[in-house]
Enzyme design. Structure first.
Site, PDB file in Angstrom:
ATOM      1  N   LYS A   1       2.822   9.937   8.257  1.00 56.48           N
ATOM      2  CA  LYS A   1       2.140   9.560   9.508  1.00 56.48           C
ATOM      3  C   LYS A   1       2.792  10.151  10.765  1.00 56.48           C
ATOM      4  O   LYS A   1       2.546  11.289  11.114  1.00 56.48           O
ATOM      5  CB  LYS A   1       2.050   8.037   9.593  1.00 56.48           C
ATOM      6  CG  LYS A   1       1.077   7.442   8.543  1.00 56.48           C
ATOM      7  CD  LYS A   1       0.749   6.008   8.851  1.00 56.48           C
ATOM      8  CE  LYS A   1      -0.162   5.399   7.807  1.00 56.48           C
ATOM      9  NZ  LYS A   1      -1.563   5.767   7.962  1.00 56.48           N
TER      10      LYS A   1
ATOM     11  N   PHE B   1       0.853  -1.201   0.000  1.00 61.25           N
ATOM     12  CA  PHE B   1       0.000   0.000   0.000  1.00 61.25           C
ATOM     13  C   PHE B   1       0.882   1.241   0.000  1.00 61.25           C
ATOM     14  O   PHE B   1       1.774   1.380   0.836  1.00 61.25           O
ATOM     15  CB  PHE B   1      -0.918   0.023   1.231  1.00 61.25           C
ATOM     16  CG  PHE B   1      -1.876   1.184   1.207  1.00 61.25           C
ATOM     17  CD1 PHE B   1      -3.055   1.117   0.471  1.00 61.25           C
ATOM     18  CD2 PHE B   1      -1.589   2.362   1.882  1.00 61.25           C
ATOM     19  CE1 PHE B   1      -3.928   2.199   0.412  1.00 61.25           C
ATOM     20  CE2 PHE B   1      -2.463   3.454   1.834  1.00 61.25           C
ATOM     21  CZ  PHE B   1      -3.627   3.361   1.099  1.00 61.25           C
TER      22      PHE B   1
ATOM     23  N   ASP C   1       9.188   2.535   1.533  1.00 61.69           N
ATOM     24  CA  ASP C   1       8.057   3.319   2.011  1.00 61.69           C
ATOM     25  C   ASP C   1       7.960   3.070   3.510  1.00 61.69           C
ATOM     26  O   ASP C   1       7.439   2.052   3.960  1.00 61.69           O
ATOM     27  CB  ASP C   1       6.788   2.856   1.282  1.00 61.69           C
ATOM     28  CG  ASP C   1       5.531   3.564   1.785  1.00 61.69           C
ATOM     29  OD1 ASP C   1       5.595   4.201   2.859  1.00 61.69           O
ATOM     30  OD2 ASP C   1       4.485   3.463   1.116  1.00 61.69           O
TER      31      ASP C   1
HETATM   32  C1  LIG Z   1       2.893   2.369   3.866  1.00 58.93           C
HETATM   33  C2  LIG Z   1       2.012   3.532   3.544  1.00 58.93           C
HETATM   34  N1  LIG Z   1       2.340   4.336   2.529  1.00 58.93           N
HETATM   35  C3  LIG Z   1       1.592   5.397   2.203  1.00 58.93           C
HETATM   36  C4  LIG Z   1       0.425   5.689   2.889  1.00 58.93           C
HETATM   37  C5  LIG Z   1      -0.379   6.866   2.493  1.00 58.93           C
HETATM   38  O1  LIG Z   1      -0.219   7.894   3.423  1.00 58.93           O
HETATM   39  P1  LIG Z   1      -1.275   9.090   3.477  1.00 58.93           P
HETATM   40  O2  LIG Z   1      -2.558   8.485   3.942  1.00 58.93           O
HETATM   41  O3  LIG Z   1      -0.693  10.057   4.463  1.00 58.93           O
HETATM   42  O4  LIG Z   1      -1.375   9.631   2.109  1.00 58.93           O
HETATM   43  C6  LIG Z   1       0.033   4.863   3.950  1.00 58.93           C
HETATM   44  C7  LIG Z   1      -1.212   5.126   4.669  1.00 58.93           C
HETATM   45  O5  LIG Z   1      -1.780   4.288   5.330  1.00 58.93           O
HETATM   46  C8  LIG Z   1       0.850   3.760   4.286  1.00 58.93           C
HETATM   47  O6  LIG Z   1       0.505   2.932   5.280  1.00 58.93           O
END
Ligand SMILES: Cc1ncc(COP(=O)(O)O)c(C=O)c1O
Length: 395
Positions: free
Chosen positions: A249, A135, A220
């Site tokens: 986050k 994700f 990520d």
């Molecule tokens: C691993 C990861 N990358 C990217 C995101 C996306 O972040 P945002 O919701 O701040 O756009 C999330 C959100 O849950 C995530 O868990």
């Protein structure tokens, strides 16, 4: 103009199934509604409130910065952004930072960086290898990079160039990597997939493969970064360094700021390639600096690791007592497999009992509390959870 009832939610676009409760106050591990009802929060804004709700150090930083300077605009330097970039690079071993407003935007930046790097440094390479069930966000490119099956039929046609392989399968990565590949992008723990950790062997294998093939390894760490897994960044558990890393986050402790970090060799943006009106504004950077001050205090991570051990042990005991499934994850990003029990129903029952939990999969609970929560708060959560699970098993 027609007056709406305060609990008429129809003026908001419906983007999630939300309970009919409006939260008005938060403190530490607790959230409160208008009537003063309290919830013990093990979701914490989806793993964003590193220091719990409305930590005084974040409020003070926001207050002071808002009185000094909120946003001179991205065309000028500001002191908190400079300071934050210097501290993040020193702590991570990466060299340069671009600040974004969300995890998705940071990943969008990483994708653009990889494409520019491939175009200018690897003979026009443009593909990025990503992973099933990964994700990366909800912009069009990050949804395209995401390996969530539910996203497949949505918003087509997707952004091309993402080649998806099974998570943990080094041979599958090797098999698809070719001259058009610019980068490999993955989460070191797949959070939304149900807290699935990558092994050190897999991550080290990817590092070696990326070096051999001359492509970028991009992590990520939007969910796993900023202390969540017990070290400042998750990659530090595995004896590797990425070429590119994204944070979000927990970085702002609830305030919207994210970051794209890269080694010098990967930094190829030129003026005009990347930017944004709010990016790196001093208000959000001041909040992130306050979070970093706490996180890097001498006792913070050792205490977090103690709490993480307590939570893991408590969940393991619960699982053994009730014959449930695996407890997995790292630090304060943990999951409990529920076997046949319905995790969504359990989350609703927990809500009614004053406890906020999350179910990333139909039979999995995820725990992502404040990193500074108390031993008593973990005990209280385990007690409520144990009672609810036992009740669910009797039905
Ligand atoms: C691993 C990861 N990358 C990217 C995101 C996306 O972040 P945002 O919701 O701040 O756009 C999330 C959100 O849950 C995530 O868990």
């Amino acid at each position: 103009m027609q007056q709406r009832h305060p609990q008429d939610y129809s003026a908001l676009m419906q983007i999630a199934d939300r309970p009919s409760t409006t939260f008005v106050r938060g403190r530490g591990s607790y959230l409160f509604d208008e009537q003063g009802n309290a919830w013990l929060d093990f979701v914490q804004g989806w793993a964003v409130n590193t220091l719990g709700h409305s930590h005084p150090a974040i409020s003070a930083a926001l207050c002071a910065q808002s009185q000094a300077l909120i946003n001179p605009g991205p065309g000028f330097y500001n002191a908190p952004a400079l300071q934050l970039a210097q501290r993040l690079t020193a702590l991570s071993g990466l060299d340069q930072v671009f600040f974004a407003n969300s995890g998705a935007e940071a990943n969008e930046g990483a994708i653009k960086l990889a494409r520019k790097w491939g175009a200018t440094r690897r003979n026009g390479a443009w593909k990025i290898i990503t992973f099933h069930n990964g994700f990366h966000g909800r912009t069009l490119a990050t949804m395209s990079a995401t390996g969530k099956p539910a996203f497949e039929p949505l918003f087509n046609p997707k952004v091309p160039g993402f080649v998806k392989v099974p998570y943990g399968d080094l041979a599958a990565v090797e098999a698809v990597l070719d001259a058009q590949t610019a980068a490999i992008l993955l989460e070191p723990i797949q959070g939304e997939a149900g807290v699935i950790p990558a092994s050190s062997k897999f991550l080290q294998g990817l590092r070696a493969l990326a070096d051999r093939a001359g492509v970028l390894l991009m992590l990520d760490e939007v969910q796993t970064g900023m202390g969540r897994t017990g070290s400042l960044f998750c990659f530090q558990h595995h004896g590797i360094e990425p070429d590119v890393m994204t944070l979000g986050k927990g970085l702002g402790g609830g305030v919207p700021i994210a970051a794209l970090l890269a080694k010098n060799a990967a930094c190829c943006f030129e003026p005009g390639d990347q930017g944004g009106t709010f990016n790196g504004n001093p208000l959000v950077c001041a909040a992130a600096l306050a979070v970093l001050d706490e996180l890097t205090g001498a006792t913070f991570l050792p205490q977090l690791q103690e709490r993480a051990g307590q939570l893991r042990d408590g969940l393991t005991q619960l699982s053994q007592r009730l014959s449930l499934g695996e407890v997995r994850g790292e630090g304060l990003l943990l999951a409990l497999e529920l076997g046949q029990l319905d995790a969504g129903a359990l989350v609703a029952e927990a809500f009614a009992a004053g406890l906020l939990l999350n179910a990333p999969r139909p039979h999995v609970l995820r725990f992502m509390p404040a990193l500074n929560l108390s031993a008593a708060e973990i005990d209280a959560m385990l007690q409520t959870l144990g009672r609810l699970l036992a009740q669910a098993q009797q039905r």
